[in-house]
Design a protein around this motif. Structure first.
Motif, PDB file in Angstrom:
ATOM      1  N   MET A   1      31.098  30.173  31.771  1.00  0.00           N
ATOM      2  CA  MET A   1      32.164  31.107  32.110  1.00  0.00           C
ATOM      3  C   MET A   1      31.893  32.479  31.487  1.00  0.00           C
ATOM      4  O   MET A   1      32.370  33.481  31.984  1.00  0.00           O
ATOM      5  N   GLU A   2      31.105  32.490  30.425  1.00  0.00           N
ATOM      6  CA  GLU A   2      30.815  33.746  29.744  1.00  0.00           C
ATOM      7  C   GLU A   2      30.159  34.763  30.673  1.00  0.00           C
ATOM      8  O   GLU A   2      30.495  35.940  30.660  1.00  0.00           O
ATOM      9  N   LYS A   3      29.224  34.296  31.531  1.00  0.00           N
ATOM     10  CA  LYS A   3      28.538  35.203  32.447  1.00  0.00           C
ATOM     11  C   LYS A   3      29.486  35.805  33.470  1.00  0.00           C
ATOM     12  O   LYS A   3      29.293  36.929  33.899  1.00  0.00           O
ATOM     13  N   ILE A   4      30.493  35.079  33.867  1.00  0.00           N
ATOM     14  CA  ILE A   4      31.433  35.580  34.868  1.00  0.00           C
ATOM     15  C   ILE A   4      32.265  36.727  34.317  1.00  0.00           C
ATOM     16  O   ILE A   4      32.709  37.591  35.065  1.00  0.00           O
ATOM     17  N   LEU A   5      32.471  36.774  33.029  1.00  0.00           N
ATOM     18  CA  LEU A   5      33.285  37.847  32.451  1.00  0.00           C
ATOM     19  C   LEU A   5      32.658  39.212  32.669  1.00  0.00           C
ATOM     20  O   LEU A   5      33.363  40.222  32.737  1.00  0.00           O
ATOM     21  N   GLY A   6      31.359  39.271  32.837  1.00  0.00           N
ATOM     22  CA  GLY A   6      30.669  40.532  33.116  1.00  0.00           C
ATOM     23  C   GLY A   6      31.074  41.154  34.429  1.00  0.00           C
ATOM     24  O   GLY A   6      30.903  42.358  34.639  1.00  0.00           O
ATOM     25  N   ILE A   7      31.613  40.365  35.326  1.00  0.00           N
ATOM     26  CA  ILE A   7      32.068  40.877  36.616  1.00  0.00           C
ATOM     27  C   ILE A   7      33.110  41.974  36.433  1.00  0.00           C
ATOM     28  O   ILE A   7      33.176  42.917  37.213  1.00  0.00           O
ATOM     29  N   PHE A   8      33.897  41.870  35.413  1.00  0.00           N
ATOM     30  CA  PHE A   8      34.974  42.825  35.208  1.00  0.00           C
ATOM     31  C   PHE A   8      34.476  44.179  34.717  1.00  0.00           C
ATOM     32  O   PHE A   8      35.222  45.155  34.759  1.00  0.00           O
ATOM     33  N   ASP A   9      33.233  44.252  34.272  1.00  0.00           N
ATOM     34  CA  ASP A   9      32.660  45.535  33.866  1.00  0.00           C
ATOM     35  C   ASP A   9      32.672  46.522  35.031  1.00  0.00           C
ATOM     36  O   ASP A   9      32.795  47.726  34.827  1.00  0.00           O
ATOM     37  N   LYS A  10      32.544  46.005  36.251  1.00  0.00           N
ATOM     38  CA  LYS A  10      32.548  46.858  37.442  1.00  0.00           C
ATOM     39  C   LYS A  10      33.958  47.307  37.817  1.00  0.00           C
ATOM     40  O   LYS A  10      34.118  48.208  38.630  1.00  0.00           O
ATOM     41  N   PHE A  22      42.508  35.953  38.465  1.00  0.00           N
ATOM     42  CA  PHE A  22      41.255  35.789  39.205  1.00  0.00           C
ATOM     43  C   PHE A  22      40.437  34.637  38.628  1.00  0.00           C
ATOM     44  O   PHE A  22      39.985  33.759  39.362  1.00  0.00           O
ATOM     45  N   LEU A  23      40.262  34.629  37.311  1.00  0.00           N
ATOM     46  CA  LEU A  23      39.470  33.580  36.666  1.00  0.00           C
ATOM     47  C   LEU A  23      40.072  32.195  36.903  1.00  0.00           C
ATOM     48  O   LEU A  23      39.335  31.227  37.118  1.00  0.00           O
ATOM     49  N   TYR A  46      34.256  30.995  51.702  1.00  0.00           N
ATOM     50  CA  TYR A  46      34.223  31.399  50.298  1.00  0.00           C
ATOM     51  C   TYR A  46      33.448  32.689  50.067  1.00  0.00           C
ATOM     52  O   TYR A  46      32.457  32.974  50.747  1.00  0.00           O
ATOM     53  N   LEU A  47      33.898  33.416  49.061  1.00  0.00           N
ATOM     54  CA  LEU A  47      33.162  34.527  48.482  1.00  0.00           C
ATOM     55  C   LEU A  47      32.571  33.978  47.188  1.00  0.00           C
ATOM     56  O   LEU A  47      33.295  33.401  46.372  1.00  0.00           O
ATOM     57  N   TYR A  48      31.258  34.116  47.028  1.00  0.00           N
ATOM     58  CA  TYR A  48      30.553  33.568  45.869  1.00  0.00           C
ATOM     59  C   TYR A  48      30.119  34.680  44.935  1.00  0.00           C
ATOM     60  O   TYR A  48      29.725  35.756  45.386  1.00  0.00           O
ATOM     61  N   TYR A  49      30.135  34.372  43.643  1.00  0.00           N
ATOM     62  CA  TYR A  49      29.557  35.242  42.621  1.00  0.00           C
ATOM     63  C   TYR A  49      28.496  34.419  41.911  1.00  0.00           C
ATOM     64  O   TYR A  49      28.805  33.385  41.309  1.00  0.00           O
ATOM     65  N   PHE A  50      27.239  34.838  42.014  1.00  0.00           N
ATOM     66  CA  PHE A  50      26.136  34.091  41.428  1.00  0.00           C
ATOM     67  C   PHE A  50      26.010  34.403  39.944  1.00  0.00           C
ATOM     68  O   PHE A  50      25.830  35.556  39.568  1.00  0.00           O
ATOM     69  N   SER A  51      26.086  33.376  39.118  1.00  0.00           N
ATOM     70  CA  SER A  51      25.854  33.560  37.684  1.00  0.00           C
ATOM     71  C   SER A  51      24.426  33.193  37.314  1.00  0.00           C
ATOM     72  O   SER A  51      23.885  33.730  36.352  1.00  0.00           O
ATOM     73  N   GLY A  74      24.593  37.788  39.153  1.00  0.00           N
ATOM     74  CA  GLY A  74      25.402  38.983  38.961  1.00  0.00           C
ATOM     75  C   GLY A  74      25.819  39.657  40.260  1.00  0.00           C
ATOM     76  O   GLY A  74      26.369  40.756  40.230  1.00  0.00           O
ATOM     77  N   GLU A  75      25.578  38.999  41.393  1.00  0.00           N
ATOM     78  CA  GLU A  75      25.902  39.582  42.698  1.00  0.00           C
ATOM     79  C   GLU A  75      26.818  38.660  43.495  1.00  0.00           C
ATOM     80  O   GLU A  75      26.818  37.448  43.314  1.00  0.00           O
ATOM     81  N   PHE A  76      27.561  39.281  44.388  1.00  0.00           N
ATOM     82  CA  PHE A  76      28.437  38.555  45.307  1.00  0.00           C
ATOM     83  C   PHE A  76      27.695  38.276  46.604  1.00  0.00           C
ATOM     84  O   PHE A  76      26.833  39.053  47.015  1.00  0.00           O
ATOM     85  N   VAL A  77      28.091  37.193  47.281  1.00  0.00           N
ATOM     86  CA  VAL A  77      27.542  36.907  48.611  1.00  0.00           C
ATOM     87  C   VAL A  77      28.540  36.083  49.412  1.00  0.00           C
ATOM     88  O   VAL A  77      29.284  35.266  48.862  1.00  0.00           O
ATOM     89  N   THR A  78      28.551  36.341  50.690  1.00  0.00           N
ATOM     90  CA  THR A  78      29.253  35.545  51.679  1.00  0.00           C
ATOM     91  C   THR A  78      28.692  35.956  53.029  1.00  0.00           C
ATOM     92  O   THR A  78      27.983  36.963  53.123  1.00  0.00           O
ATOM     93  N   ALA A  79      29.002  35.214  54.052  1.00  0.00           N
ATOM     94  CA  ALA A  79      28.694  35.660  55.414  1.00  0.00           C
ATOM     95  C   ALA A  79      29.836  36.612  55.761  1.00  0.00           C
ATOM     96  O   ALA A  79      30.877  36.205  56.268  1.00  0.00           O
TER      97      ALA A  79
END
Length: 187
Positions: A1-10, A22-23, A46-51, A74-79
């Motif tokens: 979960m620690e890596k996901i917290l970096g998402i909020f830096d943006k 969100f979490l 789904y919208l994915y966030y790759f850790s 560190g990136e998002f992906v979905t169709a």
């Protein structure tokens, strides 16, 4: 979960309650190499966030895969077209290696927008980033030589070269494997 917290830096404008909301709505998922996150003909849920890990988005035409993008940690992906319109996807998203991601469903995300309106701004910024990458890819593939395309990939996305197969890279760069091999041998 620690890596996901970096998402909020943006998204420094998000309130603590929006971040917590969100979490609490994210689901951690793990994938093996070759797993499909989105499949042609199905609605992307789904919208994915790759850790950790990597994926590629591709279309299948005339028994040939055409890679259109890569996703790294560190990136998002979905169709995206399917996710937004709720129509069947034109693309497939396949993991290139064992990967870990966090996902949020379309319905849950819509509820987040109602409960935490500032999350809608964060989503808009994600969409803008996605659009810019697509536009750059269009310019990239139309106006640059094969060698220039490969050198830019090396400079700006070197992890792709480490994680993707030669065939996927060649497809992404809109060149044959032979052309890519010639370019690589001269660098």
């Amino acid at each position: 979960m620690e890596k996901i917290l970096g998402i909020f830096d943006k998204f420094p404008f998000l309130s603590d309650s929006a971040k917590t909301g969100f979490l609490s709505n994210l689901e951690e998922v793990e994938f093996n190499k070759g797993d499909l996150l989105a499949k042609e003909g199905e609605v992307s849920q789904y919208l994915y966030y790759f850790s950790e890990g990597a994926a590629r988005s591709y279309y299948s035409r005339n028994n040939r895969d055409i890679t259109v993008s890569f996703t790294l940690d560190g990136e998002f992906v979905t169709a995206m077209h399917s996710f937004i319109t709720r129509k069947p996807s034109y693309e497939n998203i396949e993991t290139l290696e064992k990967s870990k991601a966090y996902r949020i469903s379309h319905n849950t995300l819509e509820n987040m927008f109602v409960n935490y309106p500032e999350t809608e701004r964060a989503y808009r910024l994600i969409l803008e980033e996605y659009y810019i990458v697509l536009e750059e890819q269009q310019i990239f593939s139309k106006f640059k030589t094969a060698r220039e395309r490969y050198l830019e990939l090396m400079e700006y996305r070197p992890k792709v070269i480490q994680k993707a197969s030669v065939g996927h890279i060649a497809s992404y760069l809109d060149m044959s494997i032979e052309t890519l091999s010639r370019i690589r041998s001269k660098i």
